[in-house]
Scaffold this motif. Structure first.
Motif, PDB file in Angstrom:
ATOM      1  N   THR A   1       0.833  -1.202   0.000  1.00 50.22           N
ATOM      2  CA  THR A   1       0.000   0.000   0.000  1.00 50.22           C
ATOM      3  C   THR A   1       0.869   1.254   0.000  1.00 50.22           C
ATOM      4  O   THR A   1       0.583   2.223  -0.721  1.00 50.22           O
ATOM      5  CB  THR A   1      -0.913   0.009   1.236  1.00 50.22           C
ATOM      6  OG1 THR A   1      -1.744  -1.160   1.221  1.00 50.22           O
ATOM      7  CG2 THR A   1      -1.809   1.241   1.242  1.00 50.22           C
ATOM      8  N   SER A   2       1.955   1.236   0.752  1.00 50.99           N
ATOM      9  CA  SER A   2       2.849   2.392   0.835  1.00 50.99           C
ATOM     10  C   SER A   2       3.543   2.678  -0.490  1.00 50.99           C
ATOM     11  O   SER A   2       3.734   3.837  -0.860  1.00 50.99           O
ATOM     12  CB  SER A   2       3.903   2.174   1.929  1.00 50.99           C
ATOM     13  OG  SER A   2       3.299   2.116   3.195  1.00 50.99           O
ATOM     14  N   LEU A   3       3.924   1.620  -1.201  1.00 52.19           N
ATOM     15  CA  LEU A   3       4.658   1.864  -2.456  1.00 52.19           C
ATOM     16  C   LEU A   3       3.770   2.528  -3.508  1.00 52.19           C
ATOM     17  O   LEU A   3       4.245   3.308  -4.329  1.00 52.19           O
ATOM     18  CB  LEU A   3       5.298   0.582  -2.973  1.00 52.19           C
ATOM     19  CG  LEU A   3       4.470  -0.535  -3.604  1.00 52.19           C
ATOM     20  CD1 LEU A   3       4.195  -0.286  -5.075  1.00 52.19           C
ATOM     21  CD2 LEU A   3       5.231  -1.866  -3.448  1.00 52.19           C
ATOM     22  N   PHE A   4       2.471   2.238  -3.472  1.00 55.08           N
ATOM     23  CA  PHE A   4       1.556   2.930  -4.376  1.00 55.08           C
ATOM     24  C   PHE A   4       1.558   4.431  -4.093  1.00 55.08           C
ATOM     25  O   PHE A   4       1.590   5.259  -5.009  1.00 55.08           O
ATOM     26  CB  PHE A   4       0.130   2.383  -4.231  1.00 55.08           C
ATOM     27  CG  PHE A   4      -0.121   1.129  -5.010  1.00 55.08           C
ATOM     28  CD1 PHE A   4      -0.289   1.165  -6.390  1.00 55.08           C
ATOM     29  CD2 PHE A   4      -0.191  -0.094  -4.366  1.00 55.08           C
ATOM     30  CE1 PHE A   4      -0.530   0.004  -7.109  1.00 55.08           C
ATOM     31  CE2 PHE A   4      -0.424  -1.261  -5.078  1.00 55.08           C
ATOM     32  CZ  PHE A   4      -0.597  -1.212  -6.455  1.00 55.08           C
ATOM     33  N   GLN A   5       1.525   4.778  -2.801  1.00 54.20           N
ATOM     34  CA  GLN A   5       1.530   6.183  -2.409  1.00 54.20           C
ATOM     35  C   GLN A   5       2.849   6.843  -2.775  1.00 54.20           C
ATOM     36  O   GLN A   5       2.879   7.960  -3.299  1.00 54.20           O
ATOM     37  CB  GLN A   5       1.280   6.297  -0.900  1.00 54.20           C
ATOM     38  CG  GLN A   5      -0.095   5.796  -0.475  1.00 54.20           C
ATOM     39  CD  GLN A   5      -0.267   5.776   1.033  1.00 54.20           C
ATOM     40  OE1 GLN A   5       0.689   5.940   1.787  1.00 54.20           O
ATOM     41  NE2 GLN A   5      -1.498   5.584   1.477  1.00 54.20           N
ATOM     42  N   THR A   6       3.960   6.154  -2.503  1.00 50.75           N
ATOM     43  CA  THR A   6       5.277   6.713  -2.794  1.00 50.75           C
ATOM     44  C   THR A   6       5.469   6.984  -4.275  1.00 50.75           C
ATOM     45  O   THR A   6       6.044   8.009  -4.670  1.00 50.75           O
ATOM     46  CB  THR A   6       6.383   5.753  -2.301  1.00 50.75           C
ATOM     47  OG1 THR A   6       6.245   5.565  -0.889  1.00 50.75           O
ATOM     48  CG2 THR A   6       7.767   6.316  -2.596  1.00 50.75           C
ATOM     49  N   LEU A   7       4.980   6.079  -5.116  1.00 49.46           N
ATOM     50  CA  LEU A   7       5.142   6.224  -6.562  1.00 49.46           C
ATOM     51  C   LEU A   7       4.058   7.091  -7.191  1.00 49.46           C
ATOM     52  O   LEU A   7       4.011   7.250  -8.416  1.00 49.46           O
ATOM     53  CB  LEU A   7       5.150   4.838  -7.220  1.00 49.46           C
ATOM     54  CG  LEU A   7       6.293   3.907  -6.772  1.00 49.46           C
ATOM     55  CD1 LEU A   7       6.144   2.534  -7.430  1.00 49.46           C
ATOM     56  CD2 LEU A   7       7.657   4.506  -7.098  1.00 49.46           C
ATOM     57  N   GLY A   8       3.207   7.652  -6.352  1.00 47.18           N
ATOM     58  CA  GLY A   8       2.171   8.556  -6.849  1.00 47.18           C
ATOM     59  C   GLY A   8       1.033   7.865  -7.558  1.00 47.18           C
ATOM     60  O   GLY A   8       0.284   8.500  -8.314  1.00 47.18           O
ATOM     61  N   LEU A   9       0.874   6.553  -7.319  1.00 52.05           N
ATOM     62  CA  LEU A   9      -0.194   5.790  -7.968  1.00 52.05           C
ATOM     63  C   LEU A   9      -1.429   5.802  -7.082  1.00 52.05           C
ATOM     64  O   LEU A   9      -1.761   4.809  -6.425  1.00 52.05           O
ATOM     65  CB  LEU A   9       0.274   4.358  -8.248  1.00 52.05           C
ATOM     66  CG  LEU A   9       1.530   4.230  -9.107  1.00 52.05           C
ATOM     67  CD1 LEU A   9       1.973   2.779  -9.198  1.00 52.05           C
ATOM     68  CD2 LEU A   9       1.274   4.788 -10.508  1.00 52.05           C
ATOM     69  N   ASN A  10      -2.084   6.943  -7.039  1.00 52.18           N
ATOM     70  CA  ASN A  10      -3.288   7.053  -6.229  1.00 52.18           C
ATOM     71  C   ASN A  10      -4.278   8.010  -6.888  1.00 52.18           C
ATOM     72  O   ASN A  10      -3.910   8.857  -7.703  1.00 52.18           O
ATOM     73  CB  ASN A  10      -2.943   7.518  -4.815  1.00 52.18           C
ATOM     74  CG  ASN A  10      -2.167   8.819  -4.800  1.00 52.18           C
ATOM     75  OD1 ASN A  10      -2.684   9.864  -5.195  1.00 52.18           O
ATOM     76  ND2 ASN A  10      -0.918   8.771  -4.354  1.00 52.18           N
ATOM     77  N   HIS A  11      -5.522   7.820  -6.514  1.00 52.42           N
ATOM     78  CA  HIS A  11      -6.599   8.655  -7.045  1.00 52.42           C
ATOM     79  C   HIS A  11      -7.744   8.571  -6.034  1.00 52.42           C
ATOM     80  O   HIS A  11      -8.067   7.475  -5.553  1.00 52.42           O
ATOM     81  CB  HIS A  11      -7.038   8.141  -8.419  1.00 52.42           C
ATOM     82  CG  HIS A  11      -8.023   9.034  -9.107  1.00 52.42           C
ATOM     83  ND1 HIS A  11      -9.359   9.074  -8.788  1.00 52.42           N
ATOM     84  CD2 HIS A  11      -7.850   9.964 -10.106  1.00 52.42           C
ATOM     85  CE1 HIS A  11      -9.975   9.951  -9.548  1.00 52.42           C
ATOM     86  NE2 HIS A  11      -9.091  10.510 -10.356  1.00 52.42           N
ATOM     87  N   PRO A  12      -8.359   9.706  -5.698  1.00 49.69           N
ATOM     88  CA  PRO A  12      -9.434   9.694  -4.694  1.00 49.69           C
ATOM     89  C   PRO A  12     -10.506   8.641  -4.952  1.00 49.69           C
ATOM     90  O   PRO A  12     -11.026   8.023  -4.020  1.00 49.69           O
ATOM     91  CB  PRO A  12     -10.011  11.114  -4.793  1.00 49.69           C
ATOM     92  CG  PRO A  12      -8.871  11.946  -5.254  1.00 49.69           C
ATOM     93  CD  PRO A  12      -8.081  11.066  -6.199  1.00 49.69           C
TER      94      PRO A  12
END
Length: 218
Positions: A173-184
């Motif tokens: 879950t953290s690596l998605f956030q770190t790599l900017g792979l997120n969307h509301p």
């Protein structure tokens, strides 16, 4: 290359390195489980898979060395990131309070270090067969069955896989956030990927020693 050096020495660079090396290791773990589960297909299936891997010769060693390099870099940048965080706040909190931090996120370093010791044992046990030199004469299927018939070996394997699942639960879950792979819109799904993957991998790996212990695979 000065920009790269500065990036690598920054906290953002360290976080990115931890995320990318972690992603590479997740890929290996998923592939490794896929191969291990062939034990349920029988002796010929998993032994054939092992022979196919070893037929790659030098490429197999390149993959092994590359994986060990990923593990080393992951540990190095994780330690560096933790030291950077401590330097940023030289005066410790009088009393720590946790709001959103889960136990898995607070114990990432500890679970990672325990996993490292398990990896060393696992390599010595089943890959290089240092702890059990008699395995050198056995095929992979027989070696797995002989190993997991020992309750202590199976228990240590299961504990290691539970720790792996807990580590990945937060780490993915953290690596998605770190790599900017997120969307509301998709963040709830993204946050669920880590825990789900952690549970699936832990259960998948643990199913092998459990099945051997209960005589389902023999």
């Amino acid at each position: 290359m000065s920009w790269f050096k500065q990036f690598a020495q920054s906290s953002i660079g360290a976080k990115s390195a931890v995320a990318l090396t972690g992603l590479a290791m997740v890929g290996f773990v998923v592939a490794h489980l896929s191969g291990n589960l062939l034990v349920f297909a029988g002796r010929d299936a998993i032994n054939g898979y092992s022979e196919w891997l070893h037929s790659k010769g030098a490429l197999l060693w390149v993959a092994r060395i590359g994986l060990l390099a990923m593990v080393g870099l992951h540990i190095f940048f994780t330690i560096k990131l933790n030291l950077h965080n401590k330097d940023a706040r030289p005066v410790a909190y009088v009393k720590k309070t946790y709001t959103k931090a889960k136990p898995t996120s607070r114990s990432m370093v500890l679970s990672g270090l325990v996993l490292l010791s398990y990896i060393v044992y696992h390599l010595a046990h089943l890959t290089f067969r240092v702890t059990n030199p008699e395995f050198a004469q056995l095929d992979v299927y027989t070696m797995l069955i002989s190993s997991f018939r020992s309750p202590m070996v199976s228990l240590s394997y299961i504990v290691g896989m539970v720790l792996l699942g807990a580590h990945l639960s937060h780490g993915v879950t953290s690596l998605f956030q770190t790599l900017g792979l997120n969307h509301p819109k998709y963040n709830p799904i993204i946050r669920a990927i880590g825990p789900i993957l952690g549970v699936v991998l832990a259960l998948g790996f643990s199913s092998i020693p459990v099945s051997v212990l209960f005589g389902l695979v023999q």
